[in-house]
Design a protein around this motif. Structure first.
Motif, short mmCIF file in Angstrom:
data_model
loop_
_atom_site.label_atom_id
_atom_site.label_comp_id
_atom_site.label_asym_id
_atom_site.label_seq_id
_atom_site.Cartn_x
_atom_site.Cartn_y
_atom_site.Cartn_z
N ALA A 194 0.83 -1.22 0.00
CA ALA A 194 0.00 0.00 0.00
C ALA A 194 0.86 1.26 0.00
CB ALA A 194 -0.93 -0.01 1.21
N LEU A 195 1.93 1.25 0.81
CA LEU A 195 2.73 2.48 0.94
C LEU A 195 3.80 2.59 -0.15
CD1 LEU A 195 3.31 2.68 4.82
CD2 LEU A 195 1.42 3.62 3.47
N GLY A 196 4.14 1.44 -0.77
CA GLY A 196 5.11 1.49 -1.87
C GLY A 196 6.57 1.46 -1.44
N PHE A 197 6.85 1.04 -0.17
CA PHE A 197 8.26 0.88 0.21
C PHE A 197 8.86 -0.23 -0.68
CE2 PHE A 197 8.61 2.40 4.92
CZ PHE A 197 7.65 3.36 4.75
N ASP A 198 10.19 -0.18 -0.89
CA ASP A 198 10.83 -1.19 -1.72
C ASP A 198 10.92 -2.54 -1.02
OD1 ASP A 198 11.79 0.42 -4.14
OD2 ASP A 198 12.38 1.65 -2.43
N ASP A 199 11.02 -2.51 0.30
CA ASP A 199 11.11 -3.75 1.07
C ASP A 199 10.66 -3.45 2.50
OD1 ASP A 199 11.65 -6.39 1.73
OD2 ASP A 199 13.64 -6.39 0.78
N CYS A 200 10.34 -4.49 3.25
CA CYS A 200 10.01 -4.29 4.67
C CYS A 200 10.44 -5.54 5.43
CB CYS A 200 8.53 -4.01 4.87
SG CYS A 200 8.16 -3.51 6.57
N VAL A 201 11.20 -5.32 6.49
CA VAL A 201 11.76 -6.42 7.28
C VAL A 201 10.97 -6.54 8.58
CG1 VAL A 201 13.85 -7.16 8.49
CG2 VAL A 201 14.04 -6.02 6.27
N ASP A 207 16.53 -13.53 12.37
CA ASP A 207 17.80 -12.94 11.93
C ASP A 207 17.56 -11.54 11.36
OD1 ASP A 207 20.38 -12.47 11.10
OD2 ASP A 207 20.25 -13.75 9.32
N LEU A 208 17.26 -10.60 12.25
CA LEU A 208 17.02 -9.23 11.79
C LEU A 208 18.24 -8.64 11.07
CD1 LEU A 208 15.32 -6.62 11.65
CD2 LEU A 208 16.04 -6.12 13.98
N PRO A 209 19.46 -8.77 11.63
CA PRO A 209 20.62 -8.20 10.91
C PRO A 209 20.77 -8.79 9.51
CG PRO A 209 21.24 -8.76 13.16
CD PRO A 209 19.87 -9.33 12.95
N GLY A 210 20.57 -10.10 9.37
CA GLY A 210 20.71 -10.75 8.06
C GLY A 210 19.63 -10.30 7.09
N VAL A 227 12.46 3.42 17.20
CA VAL A 227 12.25 2.23 18.01
C VAL A 227 13.32 1.96 19.07
CG1 VAL A 227 12.43 -0.26 17.68
CG2 VAL A 227 10.69 1.00 16.44
N GLY A 228 14.61 2.05 18.71
CA GLY A 228 15.68 1.71 19.66
C GLY A 228 15.89 0.20 19.77
N GLY A 229 16.50 -0.23 20.88
CA GLY A 229 16.66 -1.65 21.19
C GLY A 229 17.41 -2.43 20.12
N ALA A 230 16.94 -3.66 19.88
CA ALA A 230 17.63 -4.57 18.94
C ALA A 230 17.57 -4.04 17.51
CB ALA A 230 16.97 -5.95 19.00
#
Ligand SMILES: NC(=O)c1ccc[n+]([C@@H]2O[C@H](COP(=O)([O-])OP(=O)(O)OC[C@H]3O[C@@H](n4cnc5c(N)ncnc54)[C@H](OP(=O)(O)O)[C@@H]3O)[C@@H](O)[C@H]2O)c1
Length: 340
Positions: A194-201, A207-210, A227-230
């Motif tokens: 809907a918003l047209g971002f290229d990607d969303c994690v 594995d957020l960093p990966g 957000v902060g944190g991890a």
């Protein structure tokens, strides 16, 4: 005949300072006679109350950029309301206004703090989200700090919220590759489709960093930190040389009793990263500027937004708790009274 003047008003006041998540028991609902307007004041009936992450900070007794709410004091919050009575020549009964501040069925406010809204313009609730304080925050953050250039990679956390969703759409308009971070598949899908971002994690993945590295193959040039944190740790490790970080908020940590130990900032030296804090009210002129710029985009549907609306002032505290744990999908609002 019943008039506003012989009704009562309800207000939500702080009873105890919450530890952890705010609970309904931390607040009292008090009823009192309807206030009367003094010189230059306007009495409004609340239609929508905005719930925002900053409210958690106001519940903590510590020095900050705004003093905390005192015990027994009415909770602060932006509203859209209908004028019932006015002792100021600039406002008349029946008009729609933005700005009276309080978790209340009726607000008494100095006229100079109110903004008159077009009853025939965008829906009233939009002035608390996409066209209001959160939308202005996104606009100011990108304009004054992010200074995004075409082709750069921009990462936005809390991407489905009112700040993140506007920030990402603005970065797309600037020609950037835009990657969101959000909680859960449904939010990530909406952010992309809907918003047209290229990607969303999804920040809840193993594995957020990966996943972030895969979505940002050229590294990260601009980070809009909500957000902060991890999430922050994963993004900071992938910032490019001369990256800009808009420090807007760290909602993942707002229910915690004290700040977490900070990251080692030596990478800021090596990569010459610019990290700057943002308080939207520091540039008051941005509010009207953003409303004028974005209202046509809302009207033509090119600036997308979503809302989660809960019913009844007595449910505001539950709504705030939900917001802080990601139970909202888009701008969190309380419907306090009917449309005019
Ligand atoms: N500096 C300023 O002047 C200013 C003004 C307005 C807002 N802000 C800040 O901007 C940020 C976004 O505000 P908003 O109104 O747009 O709120 P929002 O995005 O509607 O709500 C907060 C979102 O944070 C996410 N979240 C909560 N806990 C998380 C965690 N542990 N890890 C990752 N994400 C988490 C949740 O989304 P998911 O479900 O996607 O995790 C939740 O929906 C907040 O930090 C707020 O304090 C700052």
């Amino acid at each position: 005949m019943t008039t506003a003047m012989n009704q009562t008003r309800k207000s939500v006041v702080l009873r105890t300072r919450p530890t952890g998540e705010p609970r309904a028991e931390d607040f009292d609902v008090v009823e009192e006679p309807m206030p009367r307007t003094g010189h230059g004041e306007v009495l409004t009936r609340t239609i929508f109350l905005s719930l925002d992450p900053y409210m958690r900070g106001r519940l903590i007794d510590r020095k900050s950029y705004v003093p905390p709410i005192k015990l027994g004091e009415v909770m602060e919050g932006g509203t859209v309301g209908e004028v019932l009575a006015s002792a100021d020549p600039g406002f008349s009964p029946g008009e729609l206004v933005l700005g009276a501040r309080g978790w209340q069925t009726h607000c008494l406010a100095p006229a100079k703090l109110l903004v008159k809204l077009d009853k025939h313009g965008p829906r009233a609730s939009a002035y608390l989200g996409v066209l209001g304080m959160p939308g202005t925050t996104a606009y100011s953050g990108l304009k004054d700090i992010g200074r995004v250039k075409a082709g750069e990679t921009v990462v936005i956390s809390a991407a489905s919220g009112p700040v993140g969703s506007v920030a990402g759409q603005l970065a797309k308009r600037a020609g950037a590759r835009v990657v969101g971070i959000a909680g859960g598949a449904e939010k990530c899908l909406w952010v992309q489709e809907a918003l047209g971002f290229d990607d969303c994690v999804d920040h809840r993945t193993m594995d957020l960093p990966g996943d972030l590295a895969a979505a940002c193959p050229s590294g990260i040039d601009v980070y809009f930190e909500n957000v902060g944190g991890a999430v922050q740790a994963a993004v900071f490790a992938q910032l490019n040389v001369f990256a800009r970080v808009i420090m807007c908020g760290m909602v993942a940590e707002y229910n915690e009793p004290r700040p977490r130990p900070g990251p080692n900032l030596m990478f800021v030296v090596g990569k010459r990263v610019h990290i700057e804090g943002l308080i939207v009210s520091d540039k008051p002129e941005r509010f009207a500027e953003w409303r004028a710029l974005a209202a046509p985009w809302v009207a033509d549907g090119s600036l997308k937004f979503r809302e989660t609306v809960i019913d009844g002032l007595e449910n505001a505290a539950d709504g705030l708790a939900q917001l802080l744990r990601g139970g909202n999908f888009g701008k969190m609002l309380v419907r306090v009274g009917p449309d005019p």
